[in-house]
Design a protein around this motif. Structure first.
Motif, PDB file in Angstrom:
ATOM      1  N   THR A   6      33.079  30.255  38.331  1.00 15.35           N
ATOM      2  CA  THR A   6      32.698  31.136  37.233  1.00 15.35           C
ATOM      3  C   THR A   6      32.908  30.480  35.878  1.00 15.35           C
ATOM      4  O   THR A   6      32.149  30.727  34.928  1.00 15.35           O
ATOM      5  CB  THR A   6      33.522  32.435  37.303  1.00 15.35           C
ATOM      6  OG1 THR A   6      33.374  33.005  38.603  1.00 15.35           O
ATOM      7  CG2 THR A   6      33.072  33.428  36.258  1.00 15.35           C
ATOM      8  N   GLN A  26      21.595  30.743  28.678  1.00 14.81           N
ATOM      9  CA  GLN A  26      22.807  30.708  29.485  1.00 14.81           C
ATOM     10  C   GLN A  26      22.719  29.564  30.472  1.00 14.81           C
ATOM     11  O   GLN A  26      21.656  29.327  31.070  1.00 14.81           O
ATOM     12  CB  GLN A  26      23.018  32.014  30.258  1.00 14.81           C
ATOM     13  CG  GLN A  26      24.347  32.013  31.025  1.00 14.81           C
ATOM     14  CD  GLN A  26      24.533  33.205  31.927  1.00 14.81           C
ATOM     15  OE1 GLN A  26      23.679  33.497  32.757  1.00 14.81           O
ATOM     16  NE2 GLN A  26      25.653  33.901  31.770  1.00 14.81           N
ATOM     17  N   ARG A  70      24.468  28.189  33.949  1.00 12.97           N
ATOM     18  CA  ARG A  70      25.311  28.670  35.056  1.00 12.97           C
ATOM     19  C   ARG A  70      25.002  27.879  36.312  1.00 12.97           C
ATOM     20  O   ARG A  70      23.929  27.261  36.435  1.00 12.97           O
ATOM     21  CB  ARG A  70      25.083  30.156  35.300  1.00 12.97           C
ATOM     22  CG  ARG A  70      23.681  30.514  35.793  1.00 12.97           C
ATOM     23  CD  ARG A  70      23.635  31.959  36.263  1.00 12.97           C
ATOM     24  NE  ARG A  70      22.320  32.401  36.683  1.00 12.97           N
ATOM     25  CZ  ARG A  70      21.791  32.164  37.881  1.00 12.97           C
ATOM     26  NH1 ARG A  70      22.454  31.435  38.772  1.00 12.97           N
ATOM     27  NH2 ARG A  70      20.589  32.639  38.196  1.00 12.97           N
ATOM     28  N   GLU A 106      30.080  28.901  33.731  1.00 14.91           N
ATOM     29  CA  GLU A 106      29.069  29.687  33.029  1.00 14.91           C
ATOM     30  C   GLU A 106      29.301  29.570  31.522  1.00 14.91           C
ATOM     31  O   GLU A 106      30.431  29.601  31.050  1.00 14.91           O
ATOM     32  CB  GLU A 106      29.134  31.151  33.447  1.00 14.91           C
ATOM     33  CG  GLU A 106      28.773  31.383  34.909  1.00 14.91           C
ATOM     34  CD  GLU A 106      28.887  32.847  35.294  1.00 14.91           C
ATOM     35  OE1 GLU A 106      29.396  33.635  34.456  1.00 14.91           O
ATOM     36  OE2 GLU A 106      28.475  33.207  36.409  1.00 14.91           O
TER      37      GLU A 106
END
Length: 972
Positions: free
Chosen positions: A12, A27, A29, A15
């Motif tokens: 996580t 974004q 990710r 990200e």
């Protein structure tokens, strides 16, 4: 059989939201198995040429096997990242770990092959460069030290992405393919490239908000009044040069224009048939998500959210604020607010007043940022009264741009510093800040900006230590005194009040910087001249004796005296004082005389001029250029109603000018041949191993991924991880003091501490335990008399005021007698922890500390030892690494510094040795961020040399240095 990395958890912390070259957002990710359809759709929108460049052959579609391979990763040896806008991929990058033969491999192989694919519609936006920064950080975290890429010679855009990144690289050509190999270790050039791109991207994102071609006010009421209608009215009254739309879902179906404004009226943004660059949102908080979705679908570039009901209202509001930012960024939009006052741009080609200010300020050279709408109103009003100039002519207190960011959930002061850094319309930056979510980045940006233009800051919430409820910033416990020192080191002019902010701003915007601290004073009142003289001394300036022109002085007398002072080599600045005339006299004639003298000051560098007047408001207006238009190019002079205010502003200009001069020739971090960096690293690895084992698995992102809690300001924030920052001791030293139970770590023994310090050339005077009188005597004989006997118990350490230290014990009888007295007076030997130490040469007792704060980074602190310094908070602080110049400044900046330089006839001590000690400790914590706290107390500085009598240190897994990682926006 695959390694356990097959089952590695989804990372996580990789990200991140990023600002792209054109100011939009995306974004980044990790790609997951759920992205199969997104990958296929993305590939279908890529041109045949881009596909050919990626696969070196025609490749019209991805096979099922390709899709599986590109969406199934172990996040260690095979990693894929995607850049997304909305729910769609716009670019991808992946690496595969390889061995020396170029075959798939696992650790410890430290090379990987990397490849990109960017959708054609998004090429040129800097997407590949951002992805390269992030995939490189991921690779370093996974133990990969080098990337290899094979590129077709015709794919010049991708070759440029690699070659421009700033990494150390090797290039070859074989079989019609360009092969690039480059190390992933950040270099000075790669960091400079990354930060240059960051500055341009973030500045562009702010520019899109401040110079829109069209604005929609969403939430415009049908009747006069209300927030939305007020902003619409202000836009029109200010003369906005773009197109304006009124939007309200309650408008009647047949309503085409809003009267009496005469602007197009729409029930929804979808009904607008042209692009909208900026949306001002003035609807209840519960309706904002639907508005943001509509704006995203319409291609709006940015939002100014005036709506309240967010983080300032509690937990539910904080969740709503996070959702707002996430939703806006998913559409590539930036957000000012929520709970914002608005934005202003006075540029003639824009004339934007998308705020609640009833009038557009006249243009000028001040850029203004506030985190408070109320302070924003007060500043705009105060500057206007100071003389905003004529509509056709920039005034002494005019504004270039203004942003009041409210909760500043997205756009922050850091973004505005990026914008104002090279904005030709802004000469001085004024900021009112209630929280600094990312001190490390703020000081970096402020230092760079201050090198070209003044940055003046008022910091609210100084003593409570808490940010306003609407500001979602990471916790940092840096004392306010430390913040002041760090800002000063960065060249920031920190003032205490909003009035001082305006005072300094108008002087810096209208006057040249002074060449030194010498101030000439002239005027028609001897008393006012003496008050001004005293104020100069209080501020550390060097005033010349006041020149009294007497109360009979005419404007011509003022003109001649000022012209003489401006050509006098004995002064660097001039303060003119004036009181009302008893008889006839014209304030405008005096203003003309002062301006003429300042305008024709003769050869040599220009000098700043400030006027102090008592109850002559007409003089202030005339000097500022209001009430009548002066000739083009006329120099405006700032006027102040009190001598203290004028002198304080001038003193800030003097200190800033000195910093600018010194910053032009930066100091140097010296090298020492006797430093054993490798030996210290090996010691730390062994000593820290138990703590790292106890906390294994808790710091996955420590080595440079994007970071989930990346801080409260755009960029390299430290995040909401467990803090090791605390106020250590009464002296206000930043960072965790040894012994503070703030994070997993190791409190080092005296022997381990001394060994580590010795690796960096810092020796500690040995102290031997004395659990009983006989052992004390043997220890003294081993060390050599005379000796000192002192306790080491925490409640008695460094407390000479309690009589717990016995000095100059010249023999066994004296030592035994002292031992008996201490144990009778203070307690049993086992409670005291008595030690024997050889006497050091007499000198001045000082304290040197270094500590890591997660937000600010490593901070070095210096002060004198003892209760008076602790009580007064007389400690100086600087960011690590310190230069030789920084070390000298630290020593001289404390109020008790005269004690080191021969106060009252005492002998000066060896400050050169003290500077060297500061530099060595700075190097230690800079080279080894695991050294989260070092405390040397006391350090006795003698006439020749110094002695470190006590030392303690703490090791812990280092906080993440995300300022060395990829650029990113704060994560929510």
């Amino acid at each position: 059989m695959r390694s356990p990395s097959d089952h590695h958890a989804y990372p996580t912390h990789w990200e991140a939201d990023v600002v792209l070259r054109d100011g939009g957002t995306a974004q980044i990710r990790p790609i997951t198995t759920d992205d199969a359809q997104r990958l296929v759709s993305f590939y279908e929108r890529v041109s045949d040429e881009s596909k050919y460049y990626r696969f070196f052959a025609p490749y019209p579609r991805l096979s099922d096997r390709d899709v599986h391979r590109f969406t199934h990763h172990d996040y260690v040896d095979r990693v894929g990242l995607a850049a997304t806008v909305g729910d769609e991929f716009i670019a991808t990058v992946r690496y595969d770990r390889i061995d020396a033969r170029g075959m798939p491999a696992a650790a410890p192989a430290d090379e990987a092959e990397v490849a990109f694919l960017v959708q054609d519609a998004h090429q040129g936006r800097g997407v590949a460069s951002a992805l390269l920064e992030h995939i490189a950080a991921v690779a370093r975290e996974r133990g990969i030290r080098r990337f290899a890429a094979e590129v077709l010679p015709a794919n010049t855009k991708m070759i440029k992405v690699f070659t421009d990144a700033g990494y150390t690289q090797k290039r070859s050509f074989e079989d019609g393919v360009v092969r690039l190999e480059f190390d992933l270790e950040p270099t000075d050039r790669s960091l400079a490239v990354m930060r240059g791109r960051e500055q341009r991207a973030e500045a562009r994102s702010v520019q899109r908000l401040l110079a829109p071609g069209s604005v929609a006010v969403i939430g415009t009421s049908r009747t006069p009044g209300g927030v939305g209608r007020t902003v619409l009215r202000n836009l029109l009254d200010g003369g906005f040069t773009g197109r304006v739309h009124a939007v309200n879902h309650a408008f009647p179906d047949d309503m085409e224009r809003l009267e009496p404004e005469g602007v197009p009226a729409h029930r929804s943004l979808r009904a607008i048939e042209e692009p909208v660059d900026l949306a001002v949102v003035a609807v209840p908080a519960e309706r904002v998500p639907a508005v943001v979705a509509e704006c995203g679908d319409h291609g709006v570039q940015g939002l100014v959210v005036l709506s309240a009901g967010y983080a300032e209202s509690g937990r539910e509001g904080r969740d709503r604020q996070r959702d707002l930012v996430r939703q806006a960024r998913s559409h590539g939009m930036r957000v000012i607010g929520p709970n914002a006052f608005g934005v202003i741009n006075t540029a003639e080609g824009v004339r934007l007043n998308a705020s609640l200010s009833p009038q557009l300020p006249n243009p000028g050279r001040l850029g203004l940022f506030t985190q408070s709408g109320a302070i924003g109103i007060a500043l705009l009003s105060g500057l206007h009264r100071r003389g905003a100039g004529l509509a056709s002519l920039a005034g002494i207190a005019g504004i270039s741009t203004f942003v009041s960011a409210g909760n500043r959930a997205d756009v922050s002061g850091n973004d505005l510093l990026q914008y104002w850094y090279d904005d030709p319309r802004t000469d001085v930056v004024l900021m009112y800040l209630e929280s600094i979510g990312n001190p490390r980045k703020f000081t970096r940006l402020a230092r760079r900006t201050a090198a070209v233009k003044p940055v003046v800051v008022v910091k609210g919430a100084r003593h409570t230590g808490s940010a306003p409820t609407g500001h979602a910033v990471p916790t940092t416990r840096i004392p306010d005194a430390t913040v002041s020192d760090l800002l000063r080191q960065a060249g920031v002019i920190r003032v205490d009040t909003v009035t001082e902010l305006a005072d300094a701003g108008v002087l810096l915007a209208s006057q040249p910087l002074p060449a030194g601290p010498r101030v000439a004073i002239l005027g028609n009142s001897e008393s006012l001249g003496l008050i001004t003289y005293d104020a100069c001394l209080t501020e550390g300036l060097r005033p010349l004796p006041p020149h009294d022109l007497t109360t009979a002085a005419t404007p011509e007398d003022f003109r001649r005296a000022l012209a003489e002072a401006l050509t006098d080599d004995a002064s660097d600045a001039v303060v003119v004082t004036a009181i009302p005339w008893v008889g006839d006299g014209s304030a405008r004639a005096l203003a003309t005389a002062v301006r003429e003298a300042a305008q024709t000051s003769g050869p040599g560098p220009a000098k700043p001029v400030a006027v102090v007047h008592l109850e002559i408001q007409e003089l202030a207006e005339a000097l500022a250029g209001t009430g009548g238009e002066p000739a083009p190019g006329t120099r405006r002079i700032p006027a102040y109603p009190a001598a203290e205010r004028a002198v304080r502003a001038l003193a800030e200009a003097v200190r800033y000018a000195r910093w600018r001069q010194e910053a032009a020739e930066p100091g140097r971090v010296p090298e020492y041949d006797d430093i054993d960096e490798a030996g210290a690293a090996a010691d730390i690895q062994v000593l820290l191993a138990p703590a790292e084992g106890a906390s294994a698995g808790t710091g996955e992102g420590a080595s440079g991924g994007a970071g989930e809690g990346a801080g409260g300001e755009t960029g390299d924030g430290a995040g909401d991880r467990t803090s090791v920052g605390a106020e250590s001791g009464a002296s206000g030293t930043a960072g965790a003091g040894p012994g503070d139970d703030v994070s997993p770590g190791v409190e080092l023994s005296a022997a381990d501490t001394q060994r580590l310090l010795a690796r960096y050339g810092v020796s500690v005077l040995p102290a031997l335990p004395a659990p009983d009188p006989d052992t004390a005597v043997r220890a003294a004989e081993r060390l050599g008399f005379p000796v000192a006997l002192k306790p080491t118990a925490p409640h008695l350490r460094h407390r000479a005021d309690l009589g717990g230290v016995r000095l100059e014990l010249g023999g066994e009888p004296e030592l035994r007698r002292a031992y008996a007295e201490l144990t009778d007076y203070l307690g049993r030997p086992e409670e005291l922890g008595l030690v024997v130490q050889r006497m050091a040469p007499r000198g001045v007792d000082t304290v040197v500390r270094a500590a890591i704060d997660p937000a600010a980074g490593a901070v070095l602190s210096f002060g004198l030892a003892g209760a008076p310094s602790e009580l007064l908070g007389d400690t100086a602080h600087g960011l690590v690494p310190v230069t030789g110049r920084d070390a000298a400044e630290l020593i001289r900046s404390i109020r008790t510094a005269p004690l080191l330089f021969g106060w009252r006839g005492s002998k000066p001590v060896d400050t050169a040795a003290l500077e060297e000690l500061l530099l060595r400790v700075s190097r230690l914590v800079d080279d080894h961020p695991e050294m989260v706290a070092v405390d040397l107390e006391p350090v006795v500085v003698a006439q020749h040399g110094l002695s470190v009598l006590g030392a303690s240190a703490r090791l812990a897994p280092p906080p993440p240095r995300t300022d060395l990682g990829p650029r990113h926006m704060p994560a929510y």
